[in-house]
Design an enzyme around this catalytic site. Sequence first.
Site, PDB file in Angstrom:
ATOM      1  N   ASN A 207       0.711  -1.301   0.109  1.00 14.58           N
ATOM      2  CA  ASN A 207       0.078   0.131   0.167  1.00 14.58           C
ATOM      3  C   ASN A 207       0.909   1.191   0.062  1.00 14.58           C
ATOM      4  OD1 ASN A 207      -1.838   2.151   0.304  1.00 14.58           O
ATOM      5  ND2 ASN A 207      -2.420   1.417   2.404  1.00 14.58           N
TER       6      ASN A 207
ATOM      7  N   HIS B 247      -9.361   1.489   4.667  1.00 10.12           N
ATOM      8  CA  HIS B 247      -8.195   1.735   5.784  1.00 10.12           C
ATOM      9  C   HIS B 247      -8.317   2.629   6.719  1.00 10.12           C
ATOM     10  CE1 HIS B 247      -4.115   2.681   6.584  1.00 10.12           C
ATOM     11  NE2 HIS B 247      -3.695   1.423   5.718  1.00 10.12           N
TER      12      HIS B 247
ATOM     13  N   GLU C 153      -5.343  -4.874  10.385  1.00  5.38           N
ATOM     14  CA  GLU C 153      -4.075  -3.933  10.596  1.00  5.38           C
ATOM     15  C   GLU C 153      -4.240  -3.116  11.956  1.00  5.38           C
ATOM     16  OE1 GLU C 153      -2.213  -2.828   6.702  1.00  5.38           O
ATOM     17  OE2 GLU C 153      -3.768  -1.378   6.911  1.00  5.38           O
TER      18      GLU C 153
ATOM     19  N   GLY D  99       2.875   2.243  10.970  1.00  7.30           N
ATOM     20  CA  GLY D  99       3.963   3.144  10.723  1.00  7.30           C
ATOM     21  C   GLY D  99       4.646   3.325  11.908  1.00  7.30           C
TER      22      GLY D  99
ATOM     23  N   SER E 100       3.811  -2.262  10.192  1.00  2.00           N
ATOM     24  CA  SER E 100       5.127  -2.474  10.435  1.00  2.00           C
ATOM     25  C   SER E 100       5.926  -3.708  10.050  1.00  2.00           C
ATOM     26  CB  SER E 100       5.545  -2.139  11.955  1.00  2.00           C
ATOM     27  OG  SER E 100       5.268  -0.558  12.410  1.00  2.00           O
TER      28      SER E 100
HETATM   29  P1  13P Z   1       3.267   0.128   7.663  1.00  2.00           P
HETATM   30  O1  13P Z   1       3.678  -1.121   7.031  1.00  2.00           O
HETATM   31  O2  13P Z   1       3.943   1.459   7.196  1.00  2.00           O
HETATM   32  O3  13P Z   1       3.353   0.279   9.153  1.00  2.00           O
HETATM   33  O4  13P Z   1       1.719   0.425   6.984  1.00  2.00           O
HETATM   34  C1  13P Z   1       0.762  -0.366   7.318  1.00  2.00           C
HETATM   35  C2  13P Z   1      -0.216  -0.127   6.422  1.00  2.00           C
HETATM   36  O5  13P Z   1      -0.992   0.916   6.723  1.00  2.00           O
HETATM   37  C3  13P Z   1      -0.584  -0.808   5.127  1.00  2.00           C
HETATM   38  O6  13P Z   1      -1.976  -0.371   4.697  1.00  2.00           O
END
Ligand code: 13P
Length: 262
Positions: free
Chosen positions: A10, A102, A177, A183, A223
């Site tokens: 993504n 999301h 998620e 992030g 992450s």
């Molecule tokens: P990260 O892998 O940067 O933590 O993001 C996850 C995400 O939101 C994927 O949709």
Amino acid sequence: MARTRLLAGNWKMHKTRTETVEFAEKLAHLSSGMTTEKAKGYPELLVCATFTALPGLMEPLQKSNTGLGAQNMHEADHGAYTGEVSVAMIKELGCTYVILGHSERRMYFAESDAAVAKKTLVALDHQLTPIVCVGESLEERENGDTSKRIAAQVGAVLDVLKTRQDVVSERLVIAYEPIWAIGTGRTASKEDAEVVAKAIREQVKAELGDHVADAVRVLYGGSVKPENIADFLSEADIDGALVGGASLEAESFFRMAQNSAL
Ligand code: 13P
């Protein structure tokens, strides 16, 4: 039933068109030495780019057998919805997947469970594969409300799908998620992620039956990187990963593909 693993990037609001094509060329180069035999064990690869980068991206991605997806769409076929994009518009550009609900869309653009459910049905109705994102906030986790929150988000989608026996719900992908893991460099433990993934599958089973529950793919996101992806995939109910930051560089994306190969 053997479910095909999915590694989905993504890209969020990153990369210009030029940068996305550079990524695709690099990925094609990295995967070029791979034998057909070796490629068989690889997960299905997918990147979800911004709307502006979608035109012309399908062809360069095909060189590495990587599919193309969008990060959102509107539920109406067309109409007076300034700034929105419909399912036909993304399909025309070669998208076979779309990320829906999301947490960033739920948080910053007030997308409700009901809206996400409606979009999911529209995507399936048009033979697109929806990746529906669900996840709890840190506060919800700390209050012990994780399973309640996930069940409500998943339930809203299943309630709509239940009303439509004619759509192929088997194609549904659900990405777990946890918001606090996105992030942040923090991940859920693989055991905690499996508890949620298993509960999601149980809920699908209760609402749509064994066959759909066996086919639906559940991803973990938050992450994920080359070093930890295999841990998550070792869990029985986790069929792949939805990756943000670590999917932006072709090398790191390819390493994740290698590390999730069977
Ligand atoms: P990260 O892998 O940067 O933590 O993001 C996850 C995400 O939101 C994927 O949709």
